[in-house]
Write an enzyme that holds these catalytic residues in place. Structure first.
Site, PDB file in Angstrom:
ATOM      1  N   GLY A 139      36.545  42.633  17.417  1.00 27.60           N
ATOM      2  CA  GLY A 139      35.961  41.446  16.787  1.00 27.60           C
ATOM      3  C   GLY A 139      36.697  40.911  15.578  1.00 27.60           C
ATOM      4  O   GLY A 139      36.092  40.282  14.706  1.00 27.60           O
ATOM      5  N   THR A 140      38.025  41.103  15.522  1.00 32.99           N
ATOM      6  CA  THR A 140      38.740  40.537  14.376  1.00 32.99           C
ATOM      7  C   THR A 140      38.769  39.008  14.448  1.00 32.99           C
ATOM      8  O   THR A 140      38.730  38.344  13.409  1.00 32.99           O
ATOM      9  CB  THR A 140      40.184  41.085  14.244  1.00 32.99           C
ATOM     10  OG1 THR A 140      40.941  40.703  15.390  1.00 32.99           O
ATOM     11  CG2 THR A 140      40.192  42.588  14.081  1.00 32.99           C
ATOM     12  N   MET A 194      35.929  40.599  27.558  1.00 34.67           N
ATOM     13  CA  MET A 194      36.759  41.135  28.637  1.00 34.67           C
ATOM     14  C   MET A 194      36.107  41.009  30.011  1.00 34.67           C
ATOM     15  O   MET A 194      36.118  41.952  30.803  1.00 34.67           O
ATOM     16  CB  MET A 194      37.087  42.614  28.349  1.00 34.67           C
ATOM     17  CG  MET A 194      37.817  42.829  27.046  1.00 34.67           C
ATOM     18  SD  MET A 194      39.333  41.845  26.933  1.00 34.67           S
ATOM     19  CE  MET A 194      40.351  42.767  28.072  1.00 34.67           C
ATOM     20  N   LYS A 195      35.554  39.844  30.282  1.00 38.07           N
ATOM     21  CA  LYS A 195      34.923  39.667  31.581  1.00 38.07           C
ATOM     22  C   LYS A 195      35.181  38.237  32.015  1.00 38.07           C
ATOM     23  O   LYS A 195      35.067  37.320  31.182  1.00 38.07           O
ATOM     24  CB  LYS A 195      33.416  39.904  31.416  1.00 38.07           C
ATOM     25  CG  LYS A 195      32.746  40.332  32.661  1.00 38.07           C
ATOM     26  CD  LYS A 195      31.386  40.973  32.359  1.00 38.07           C
ATOM     27  CE  LYS A 195      30.717  41.339  33.652  1.00 38.07           C
ATOM     28  NZ  LYS A 195      29.685  40.409  34.067  1.00 38.07           N
ATOM     29  N   LEU A 248      34.319  34.770  33.580  1.00 40.10           N
ATOM     30  CA  LEU A 248      33.065  34.045  33.774  1.00 40.10           C
ATOM     31  C   LEU A 248      33.072  33.354  35.134  1.00 40.10           C
ATOM     32  O   LEU A 248      34.117  32.888  35.591  1.00 40.10           O
ATOM     33  CB  LEU A 248      32.903  33.008  32.656  1.00 40.10           C
ATOM     34  CG  LEU A 248      32.752  33.607  31.259  1.00 40.10           C
ATOM     35  CD1 LEU A 248      32.809  32.511  30.203  1.00 40.10           C
ATOM     36  CD2 LEU A 248      31.448  34.395  31.146  1.00 40.10           C
ATOM     37  N   ASN A 266      38.617  29.779  24.606  1.00 43.72           N
ATOM     38  CA  ASN A 266      39.052  31.179  24.632  1.00 43.72           C
ATOM     39  C   ASN A 266      40.335  31.303  23.822  1.00 43.72           C
ATOM     40  O   ASN A 266      41.083  30.339  23.677  1.00 43.72           O
ATOM     41  CB  ASN A 266      39.327  31.587  26.087  1.00 43.72           C
ATOM     42  CG  ASN A 266      39.803  33.024  26.209  1.00 43.72           C
ATOM     43  OD1 ASN A 266      39.258  33.931  25.568  1.00 43.72           O
ATOM     44  ND2 ASN A 266      40.829  33.250  27.015  1.00 43.72           N
ATOM     45  N   HIS A 303      43.899  33.542  23.691  1.00 45.06           N
ATOM     46  CA  HIS A 303      44.722  34.418  24.535  1.00 45.06           C
ATOM     47  C   HIS A 303      45.974  34.814  23.762  1.00 45.06           C
ATOM     48  O   HIS A 303      46.621  33.957  23.146  1.00 45.06           O
ATOM     49  CB  HIS A 303      45.081  33.681  25.830  1.00 45.06           C
ATOM     50  CG  HIS A 303      45.846  34.552  26.764  1.00 45.06           C
ATOM     51  ND1 HIS A 303      45.245  35.554  27.489  1.00 45.06           N
ATOM     52  CD2 HIS A 303      47.159  34.608  27.072  1.00 45.06           C
ATOM     53  CE1 HIS A 303      46.164  36.186  28.204  1.00 45.06           C
ATOM     54  NE2 HIS A 303      47.343  35.628  27.966  1.00 45.06           N
TER      55      HIS A 303
HETATM   56  C1  GRF Z   1      42.765  39.306  21.081  1.00 45.63           C
HETATM   57  O1  GRF Z   1      44.099  39.701  21.187  1.00 45.63           O
HETATM   58  C2  GRF Z   1      42.496  38.101  21.937  1.00 45.63           C
HETATM   59  O2  GRF Z   1      43.575  37.232  22.037  1.00 45.63           O
HETATM   60  C3  GRF Z   1      42.208  38.718  23.285  1.00 45.63           C
HETATM   61  O3  GRF Z   1      41.483  39.890  22.983  1.00 45.63           O
HETATM   62  C4  GRF Z   1      41.813  40.340  21.675  1.00 45.63           C
HETATM   63  C5  GRF Z   1      40.527  40.431  20.904  1.00 45.63           C
HETATM   64  O4  GRF Z   1      40.700  40.996  19.627  1.00 45.63           O
HETATM   65  N1  GRF Z   1      41.511  37.783  24.136  1.00 45.63           N
HETATM   66  P1  GRF Z   1      39.492  41.018  18.605  1.00 45.63           P
HETATM   67  O5  GRF Z   1      38.325  41.699  19.295  1.00 45.63           O
HETATM   68  O6  GRF Z   1      39.185  39.616  18.213  1.00 45.63           O
HETATM   69  O7  GRF Z   1      39.998  41.835  17.442  1.00 45.63           O
END
Ligand code: GRF
Length: 199
Positions: free
Chosen positions: A17-18, A89-90, A92, A106, A108
């Protein structure tokens, strides 16, 4: 200064969740005209949930079957105007995407359309590219294929490990995700075909 209406966000997470943290701070510090109304995780152990609670943001864990309809219900209860996937991580379903037309974005960790899908940073490293980066895009029915809103480039250094590269990309993610949200909050975007045009 006139008080602008804040865009109501629902953030979907699965992990650390950064990016969520960067969005919360941008909202709280008034850098963006938005507020996080609810954080939904498909993983009960996601640290992102702790981050949300610390900021008194409503959270929900939806990890069972029928989870998509539950997520839709929660987002609607909170009258969310923009759904932000932040390490969710799913994939939709088409039905989910159609519930919120042009209202799901999103982040990426690559310069799309290069390296869509999982392990984007490792694949960039393996491919020997000199630059990679991060992309915020609208979510369509494909995997990481929707119209691109903002990108940031990141150099790949000769002594990079997966950890150092991931970290360099994350730093950019934390800048461009709030930026993209602000472009939407201030209605400065128009989607024309596959292109996102800034007004
Ligand atoms: C990030 O690298 C984002 O681009 C990808 O998943 C990671 C999530 O990191 N989709 P965080 O949970 O926000 O730290």
């Amino acid at each position: 200064m006139p008080h602008r209406q804040k865009l109501k966000l629902g953030v979907l997470v699965s992990g650390n969740g950064t990016n969520l943290q960067a969005i919360i701070e941008a909202c709280e510090e008034g850098h963006i005209d938005a507020r996080v109304d609810v954080v939904i995780s498909n993983n009960p152990d996601a640290f992102a949930l702790e981050r949300a609670k610390k900021h008194n943001i409503a959270t929900a864990v939806v990890s069972k079957e029928n989870s998509e309809s539950k997520i839709i219900e929660i987002l609607k209860q909170h009258q969310v105007e923009l759904v932000c996937l932040a390490g969710f991580m799913k994939l939709l379903s088409t039905q989910f995407v159609r519930e919120f037309p042009q209202k799901i974005i999103n982040i990426h960790p690559a310069l799309l359309p290069s390296f869509p899908g999982l392990h984007a940073q490792q694949r960039a490293l393996d491919a020997g590219v000199k630059f990679t980066g991060a992309t915020v895009h609208f979510v369509d029915e494909g995997c990481d294929t929707g119209p691109i809103i903002v990108q940031a480039t990141v150099p790949v250094l000769h002594d990079d490990t997966i950890e150092t590269l991931k970290e360099r990309i994350l730093k950019e993610e934390h800048k461009i995700y709030p930026e993209a949200i602000q472009l939407i909050a201030t209605q400065r975007l128009k989607i024309v075909g596959r292109r996102v045009i800034f007004a």
